[in-house]
Design an enzyme around this catalytic site. Structure first.
Site, short mmCIF file in Angstrom:
data_model
loop_
_atom_site.label_atom_id
_atom_site.label_comp_id
_atom_site.label_asym_id
_atom_site.label_seq_id
_atom_site.Cartn_x
_atom_site.Cartn_y
_atom_site.Cartn_z
N GLU A 52 30.94 61.28 37.75
CA GLU A 52 32.15 60.90 38.29
C GLU A 52 31.66 59.93 36.87
O GLU A 52 32.66 59.63 36.02
CB GLU A 52 32.33 59.93 39.24
CG GLU A 52 33.18 60.40 39.80
CD GLU A 52 33.52 59.95 41.50
OE1 GLU A 52 33.89 60.74 41.80
OE2 GLU A 52 32.96 58.42 42.06
N TYR A 78 40.21 63.22 41.07
CA TYR A 78 40.70 64.07 42.97
C TYR A 78 40.75 65.79 42.86
O TYR A 78 41.11 65.72 43.96
CB TYR A 78 41.53 62.79 43.08
CG TYR A 78 41.44 61.29 43.21
CD1 TYR A 78 40.40 60.84 43.97
CD2 TYR A 78 42.52 60.55 42.20
CE1 TYR A 78 40.41 59.48 44.12
CE2 TYR A 78 41.86 59.11 42.02
CZ TYR A 78 41.49 58.94 43.20
OH TYR A 78 40.75 57.30 43.28
N HIS A 126 38.82 52.13 43.08
CA HIS A 126 37.23 53.32 43.73
C HIS A 126 36.16 53.06 43.40
O HIS A 126 35.77 52.46 42.80
CB HIS A 126 37.73 54.23 43.25
CG HIS A 126 36.46 56.19 42.60
ND1 HIS A 126 36.70 56.93 43.65
CD2 HIS A 126 35.77 55.86 42.32
CE1 HIS A 126 36.02 57.79 43.30
NE2 HIS A 126 35.70 57.27 42.66
N ASN A 174 45.51 50.82 47.38
CA ASN A 174 43.67 50.81 48.10
C ASN A 174 43.04 49.96 46.71
O ASN A 174 42.15 50.06 47.50
CB ASN A 174 43.34 51.47 49.15
CG ASN A 174 42.63 52.11 48.03
OD1 ASN A 174 42.68 52.76 46.56
ND2 ASN A 174 42.00 53.59 48.96
N LYS A 190 42.92 50.16 40.10
CA LYS A 190 43.29 51.78 40.41
C LYS A 190 44.49 50.66 40.05
O LYS A 190 44.58 49.21 39.25
CB LYS A 190 43.56 51.67 41.36
CG LYS A 190 42.17 52.60 42.06
CD LYS A 190 42.96 52.90 43.07
CE LYS A 190 41.90 54.53 43.91
NZ LYS A 190 42.41 55.04 45.31
P1 IDP Z 1 37.79 56.87 49.12
O1 IDP Z 1 38.85 56.10 48.28
O2 IDP Z 1 37.67 55.41 50.33
O3 IDP Z 1 36.95 57.82 48.99
P2 IDP Z 1 38.93 58.95 49.60
O4 IDP Z 1 39.28 60.06 51.17
O5 IDP Z 1 38.42 60.15 49.23
O6 IDP Z 1 39.21 57.59 50.47
O7 IDP Z 1 40.71 59.36 49.09
C1 IDP Z 1 40.61 59.15 48.34
C2 IDP Z 1 41.97 58.02 47.63
O8 IDP Z 1 42.60 59.12 47.59
C3 IDP Z 1 42.48 56.86 48.75
O9 IDP Z 1 41.50 56.44 47.97
C4 IDP Z 1 43.49 56.40 48.60
O10 IDP Z 1 43.71 56.34 47.12
C5 IDP Z 1 44.17 58.03 48.79
N1 IDP Z 1 44.84 58.77 49.79
C6 IDP Z 1 43.47 58.79 51.12
N2 IDP Z 1 44.25 59.69 52.03
C7 IDP Z 1 45.25 58.71 51.88
C8 IDP Z 1 46.35 59.08 52.30
O11 IDP Z 1 46.56 59.45 53.53
N3 IDP Z 1 47.86 58.88 52.21
C9 IDP Z 1 47.81 58.61 50.17
N4 IDP Z 1 46.97 58.49 50.21
C10 IDP Z 1 45.66 58.16 50.37
MG MG Z 2 36.26 59.31 48.40
#
Ligand code: IDP
Ligand code: MG
Length: 149
Positions: free
Chosen positions: A126, A49, A115, A112, A9
């Site tokens: 994807e 997303y 992805h 984070n 990212k």
């Molecule tokens: P993942 O990336 O580990 O699969 P997902 O639950 O699919 O996690 O969420 C997608 C992305 O959305 C996360 O990687 C993060 O960047 C963002 N995200 C998820 N939950 C939150 C939150 O509570 N606050 C802000 N961003 C979030």
């Molecule tokens: Mg995810």
């Protein structure tokens, strides 16, 4: 052979972590079959997303993903979908295990770093969304016999 979609990212690119992150997938033995730097359009970010479109963080997430270049990749190997998720670590970097990418480099769920597709079927969707067929390389690493029985 199983493939997965991985994207570093904008925070990972801005922080100069592309090389270190790519190294972890290479060191594990996964095969790189696609790699490009993308200035992500809003449309692509929203499509990628789409599953989260009703979540409170969706708007901020899309703004974040389009805020700078993303390093998009396709990796191949036995169990690479789950294996990549293991290397990446838990969604929240604060709870992600040390030794994982998010655990080692991150401290905020909204930053984070990376992805990874969550299932084989999601990975197919994807990869199709982010890459054209001709952007994926079909090649045989010469070290293959040293990685697989
Ligand atoms: P993942 O990336 O580990 O699969 P997902 O639950 O699919 O996690 O969420 C997608 C992305 O959305 C996360 O990687 C993060 O960047 C963002 N995200 C998820 N939950 C939150 C939150 O509570 N606050 C802000 N961003 C979030
Ligand atoms: Mg995810």
């Amino acid at each position: 052979m199983e493939r997965t979609f991985v994207a570093i990212k904008p925070d990972g690119v801005q922080r100069g972590l592309v090389g270190q992150i790519v190294s972890r997938f290479e060191a594990k033995g996964f095969k790189l079959v696609g790699l490009k730097l993308v200035s992500v359009s809003r449309e692509l970010a929203e499509q990628h997303y789409d599953v989260h479109k009703d979540k409170p963080f969706f708007k901020g997430l899309v703004e974040f993903i389009i805020s700078g270049p993303v390093a998009a990749m396709v990796w191949e190997g036995d169990g690479v979908v789950a294996g990549a998720r293991k290397l990446i670590g838990a969604t929240n970097p604060i709870t992600a295990e040390p030794g994982t990418i998010r655990g080692d480099f991150g401290l905020n769920i909204g930053r984070n770093l990376i992805h990874g597709s969550d299932a084989v079927e999601t990975a197919r969707t994807e990869i199709d969304l982010w890459f054209k067929e001709e952007e994926l390389a079909d090649w045989e690493p010469t070290i293959a016999p040293w990685l697989h029985e």
